[in-house]
Design a protein around this motif. Structure first.
Motif: not given
Ligand SMILES: [Zn+2]
Length: 294
Positions: A30-42, A271-275
């Motif tokens: 879940l957490e990795t998927t959240m980070g990926i999608i948050q990155a694309a959305e940002e 957050e780290a995955v997102k960055q």
């Protein structure tokens, strides 16, 4: 929004290939998927999310699919879902029926004829369900799940074999061995990947379908840019996200030794995955891609 991968390649891919590449990020949870999608959305860009057989073994096929699909449906940007490095044909078929719009069958360890036969059978099934299939020709070095290819066995993709493979199977995207290496070794001071850029161009000029670069974690940004210009349109990223995840988790636990709520422990991890994902999304330059509506 959840989209079919073909929507990311309008105009038979001509609007994308040679200009942009989509990162295909591997997830396990879940957490990795959240980070990926948050990155694309940002960044306001489309993204592909992959899951490997190893991650399916860990999380369960339906469970990981539901996590990916649920977050994709809610996402503010187009998200396509892909099953990576499939060896188990029955499991791949189940994945297609669940709703993965793209699947990979990897028989690159077999000789070309066997690889063609297995891949063609899956393409025939996938066509009836409307899914795209990624095949692999050539052998990518390193280790990923059940794959172990020693340096001595490594075989880069031959452009003529690639053409024969694509014509005989009808695959939609093609993973090739261009010199990159799967896994962690290259980042932690092991073998250095040498990307054979003229080979990418030679293969693309023959096959004219989107090429997929595997094992691209840790490859220099300038090389990635050249690879995109040469015809690579999907770039798989797994190891760099795993490193971002685990390093942030270690730090988070050390920084908050009294914290017992996983939600707060995982906050800096997501957050780290997102960055890390944002860094790749910027590099691969999909900002101006127009996604087709169907
Ligand atoms: Zn791979």
């Amino acid at each position: 929004m959840l989209v079919h991968i073909k929507q990311l390649f309008p105009n038979s891919g001509r609007d994308v290939v040679g200009k942009f590449a989509y990162p295909a990020f591997n997830t396990q949870n879940l957490e990795t998927t959240m980070g990926i999608i948050q990155a694309a959305e940002e960044l306001g860009v489309p993204v592909i999310i992959d899951v490997s057989e190893g991650a399916i073994k860990y999380a369960g096929l339906t469970t990981i699919f539901e996590i990916m699909a649920t977050l994709a449906i809610k996402a503010k940007v187009p998200v396509a879902l892909h099953m990576d490095h499939g060896k188990d044909v029955e499991q791949i078929k189940t994945g297609i029926e669940l709703g993965f719009s793209s699947v990979m069958i990897d028989h690159s360890g077999d000789d070309v004829e066997k690889n063609i036969k297995a891949t063609k059978e899956l393409v025939d099934f996938a066509r009836t369900e409307g899914a795209w299939v990624q095949g692999e020709i050539g052998r990518i070095r390193g280790s990923e799940d059940w794959i172990n290819v020693s340096d001595a066995e490594a075989l880069l993709t031959n452009p003529d074999d690639a053409l024969k493979f694509v014509q005989a199977t009808g695959v939609d995207t093609l993973a090739c061995a261009f010199g990159t290496i799967h896994g962690i070794i290259k980042i932690r001071g092991g073998a250095t990947p040498v990307v054979d850029l003229p080979r990418i161009k030679a293969v693309y000029d023959k096959v004219k379908i989107p090429l997929v670069l595997h094992g691209a974690s840790g490859v220099d940004e300038n090389i990635i840019h050249e690879a995109i210009l040469a015809g690579v349109a999907i770039i798989n990223i797994d190891t760099e996200l795993r490193i971002a995840f685990t390093e942030a988790l270690r730090k988070s636990l050390a920084d908050q030794p009294e914290e017992v709520d996983p939600r707060y422990v995982f906050k800096p991890v997501i957050e780290a995955v997102k960055q890390t994902a944002m860094k790749k999304l910027r590099q691969f330059n999909t900002k101006n891609v127009v996604v087709s509506s169907q």
